[in-house]
Motif scaffolding. Structure first.
Motif, mmCIF file in Angstrom:
data_model
loop_
_atom_site.group_PDB
_atom_site.id
_atom_site.type_symbol
_atom_site.label_atom_id
_atom_site.label_comp_id
_atom_site.label_asym_id
_atom_site.label_seq_id
_atom_site.Cartn_x
_atom_site.Cartn_y
_atom_site.Cartn_z
ATOM 1 N N GLU A 91 21.891 -11.393 -76.579
ATOM 2 C CA GLU A 91 22.530 -10.563 -77.604
ATOM 3 C C GLU A 91 21.465 -9.714 -78.272
ATOM 4 O O GLU A 91 20.440 -10.230 -78.736
ATOM 5 C CB GLU A 91 23.242 -11.438 -78.639
ATOM 6 N N CYS A 114 33.746 -9.753 -74.722
ATOM 7 C CA CYS A 114 33.889 -10.533 -75.941
ATOM 8 C C CYS A 114 35.298 -10.373 -76.488
ATOM 9 O O CYS A 114 35.941 -9.342 -76.299
ATOM 10 C CB CYS A 114 32.876 -10.072 -76.989
ATOM 11 N N LEU A 173 29.429 -17.432 -79.599
ATOM 12 C CA LEU A 173 28.317 -16.589 -80.025
ATOM 13 C C LEU A 173 27.774 -16.955 -81.400
ATOM 14 O O LEU A 173 26.660 -16.546 -81.726
ATOM 15 C CB LEU A 173 28.755 -15.111 -80.032
ATOM 16 N N THR A 224 29.990 -7.101 -79.273
ATOM 17 C CA THR A 224 30.380 -8.282 -80.019
ATOM 18 C C THR A 224 31.494 -7.911 -81.007
ATOM 19 O O THR A 224 31.726 -6.731 -81.275
ATOM 20 C CB THR A 224 29.174 -8.859 -80.772
#
Length: 410
Positions: A279, A303, A324, A262
């Motif tokens: 996640e 990402c 996200l 991320t």
């Protein structure tokens, strides 16, 4: 086509040897559903095409003339430079193609033989091309030469080779019954600088199998994250004397296929063979959230480096873009008709820096306009005169059914 290729945001490789480009404002807005695509839009089956989520356009890119060939299946993608002006495309037949995003066309194709299986990773280091195939042959190829200058045997059944973005000369490999290894291309040694050790036996004192599916480097440190085909997410620290994982957690009930970091670098997003995305926080090893929408095995995840945007693709032939952070959810969904193997996401900070379309050309009147102007307009609201019952178009009345027929008098 050059302009459309330059401003694409996502590049996807398919099993039919087609490179697919997509651009759209994926989650750049604030609220949920902004820029969302409600219905699936499909890309045409043409030799050259690309996808634009904003304009609802799709275009594919292929070098071969005519129908796409399966032997040119795209198995790996990477950027050739930091400016993202070229893409390196690894095909199943052992060739690596260079595609220019500035010109929207293929520049060259070079054959990189050696080993068996498809490419498990591509990288660019010091002007040289680095390739790794499934059989475990890692080679370094100079820019203008058909002979490699370095070769390493990284072990059989390789599933992934990954380059460290902070140290481009460092490569990590792993696979099925092939533990994580870290290689330094600047040294002449043929041994890895780090070799992971398998975890201890389980509670039945049985050996735990090894199956590293994807690898990621944590920015600002030497730590490495792996996801396995046995549902584990592990963190290794080559700087410490411990060769076993310093953190381990599991997710779901199915093999994990892909993983990405991320933007903050404190968590990873993993995807499994049943299309489940999650996640996971690397500091505590706990589940943060789950993302919905996929219907097939996940093959590619990435990402954006600064924005909370996740791009995913897989065997369900759909490219999806999720957000996200709150409000989490699906932002874009594009159906691309062929099964997707990998993707590459642009790292531009501002996705809105796209030039506007030129002003439309004013319409010129033709002789057709004079014809339309000569037609008599229909008056709105005029009632149509109804024809009396039994009347014929000529003004004659029809004989009623069942009535007496006229006879002549005798």
């Amino acid at each position: 086509m050059a302009a459309s290729a330059r401003w694409n945001h996502v590049w996807v490789g398919s099993e039919t040897g087609i490179l697919k480009g997509e651009r759209g404002r994926a989650g750049c807005g604030g609220g949920r559903g902004r820029g969302r695509v409600g219905a699936r839009r499909s890309a045409p089956r043409s030799p050259a095409a690309g996808v634009n989520l904003v304009r609802k356009q799709a275009v594919n890119f292929t070098e071969a003339a005519g129908r796409p060939r399966r032997e040119e299946e795209v198995s790996a993608l990477c950027w050739a430079d930091a400016a993202e002006s070229q893409i390196l495309i690894g095909c199943a037949n052992g060739t690596v193609k260079s595609f220019s995003t500035e010109e929207g066309k293929f520049l060259r194709s070079r054959c990189c033989p050696g080993g068996e299986g498809t490419f498990r990773g591509l990288a660019k280091h010091d002007g040289c091309l680095v390739t790794c195939v499934e059989s475990g042959i890692l080679r370094v190829w100079p820019e203008d030469s058909s002979e490699h200058i370095k070769e390493l045997s990284v072990g059989p059944s390789v599933c992934r080779m990954r380059q460290d973005p902070d140290r481009p000369h460092i490569m990590a490999t792993g696979g099925k019954e092939n533990s994580l290894k870290v290689w330094d291309l600047q040294t002449s040694s043929r041994e890895p600088v780090f070799r992971a050790k398998n975890v201890r036996n389980d509670w039945l004192n049985l050996r735990v199998p090894i199956w590293d599916q994807d690898i990621q480097f944590l920015s600002g440190s030497q730590k490495i994250v792996t996801c396995t085909g046995h549902r584990q997410v592990r963190v290794y620290d080559p700087a410490s004397p411990q060769r076993r994982p310093v953190l381990e957690t599991t997710y779901g009930e199915y093999p994990l296929m892909a993983m990405t970091l991320t933007p903050g670098g404190n968590s990873v997003v993993v995807g499994n063979t049943h299309g489940q995305l999650a996640e996971i926080d690397l500091r505590q090893g706990r589940l943060v959230c789950c993302l919905k929408g996929l219907a097939g095995s996940v093959r590619g995840l990435q990402c954006h480096p600064t924005q909370p945007i996740l791009a995913s693709c897989g065997l369900d032939r759909v490219l999806r873009v999720h957000r996200l952070r709150e409000p989490r959810g699906l932002e874009h969904k594009v159906y691309l008709k062929s099964r997707l193997n990998c993707l590459l996401l642009s790292g531009r900070d501002n996705w809105e820096d796209e030039p506007r379309d030129p002003a439309p050309v004013p319409y010129e009147e033709t002789e057709t306009d004079e014809l339309w102007d000569s037609l008599v307009p229909v008056v709105a609201g005029a009632k149509r005169k109804q024809r009396p019952l039994g009347a014929q178009p000529g003004g004659k009345k029809q004989q009623a059914l069942g009535g007496p027929s006229p006879v002549s008098s005798l």
